[in-house]
Design a protein around this motif. Structure first.
Motif: not given
Length: 272
Positions: A214-224, A236-243
């Motif tokens: 999740l941290a990597l995905a959010l960082a990629h979105a911010d950089l883009a 939009v986030l899918d299944e980020v609360l799993q585990h």
């Protein structure tokens, strides 16, 4: 008159003798010239007989060799010019290739992305875990040399093409030298005494992996968004609360509420 006739009669034999002598001298001179001509002819014939019959052919071959040597020198000059042009092209290729400007731009973006990942990891784990992104060298499809990969497996195994098994040793080529084409993800965990210890992604639990992703995905979105200048008010986030356990879900919720987004759509399992 009688005396003159007597004198004239006395000179006749002498004149005849002089004439004979002159004739003999002329014939002797003619014979000498003939002898001299024959002597020169014999000398020329002897020189011709002693000369090498292949001298003319040798002279012709030498002339051809001189012409070919001149052509070879011209080809060498052309080759030198071509080599200089090749060297210039190689320098341009190096400057604009993966080891030049591309690597410079890649490393700049990677540094910014790594800083953003660090901020999100701190918020999602409370400082227990940290992630650094580093450029991986070309020719190291798993992020390191064979020796480094072997050490990584001993420490706890590998994690795919991201080279999470790296130990961060001094053997890695510096980013300015390595052609950065892949990203090496390095995880650090905080021990009980506060010391940072490098870990492999395989050593992380499912919840810890989920938070790192999740941290990597959010960082990629911010950089883009920052690089393109285009913002989006929807996340939009899918299944980020799993585990995730209770604490992990709470941290994810707090982070999502703090984001400057107008709408956050999140899908999850019913039990989470």
């Amino acid at each position: 008159a009688a005396a003159r006739r007597a004198d004239s009669g006395d000179d006749a034999p002498a004149l005849a003798l002089v004439a004979e002598v002159e004739t003999a001298a002329s014939e002797a001179e003619r014979a000498f010239r003939t002898l001299e001509t024959r002597s020169r002819d014999r000398a020329a014939a002897a020189a011709s007989a002693n000369a090498n019959p292949h001298d003319r052919e040798v002279a012709s071959l030498q002339s051809q060799a001189d012409v070919e040597a001149a052509e070879l020198e011209a080809r060498r000059e052309e080759a030198a010019v071509a080599e200089a042009a090749l060297a210039t092209a190689q320098r341009a290729d190096s400057a604009f290739g993966t080891r030049g400007i591309q690597s410079y731009l890649f490393e700049g973006a990677l540094g910014e992305l790594s800083a953003r990942v660090g901020e999100y990891m701190d918020a999602l784990t409370g400082g227990a875990l940290a992630m650094e992104l580093r450029p991986a060298a070309v020719g190291e499809p798993h992020g390191g040399s064979t020796r480094r990969r072997r050490r990584g497996r001993t420490a706890g195994g590998a994690e795919g093409a991201g080279a999470e098994d790296e130990d961060g040793g001094d053997e890695r080529a510096p980013p300015s030298v390595a052609a950065a084409e892949k990203i090496e993800k390095v995880i650090f965990a905080q021990s009980h005494d506060g010391e940072r210890v490098q870990r492999s992604l395989r050593q992380l639990s499912g919840g810890e992996r989920r938070r790192a992703a999740l941290a990597l995905a959010l960082a990629h979105a911010d950089l883009a968004s920052a690089r393109s200048g285009v913002g989006c008010d929807l996340l939009v986030l899918d299944e980020v609360l799993q585990h995730l356990d209770g604490e992990g879900i709470a941290r994810v919720g707090a982070l999502l509420r703090s984001l400057p987004k107008g709408t956050v759509l999140l899908t999850s399992q019913a039990d989470s």
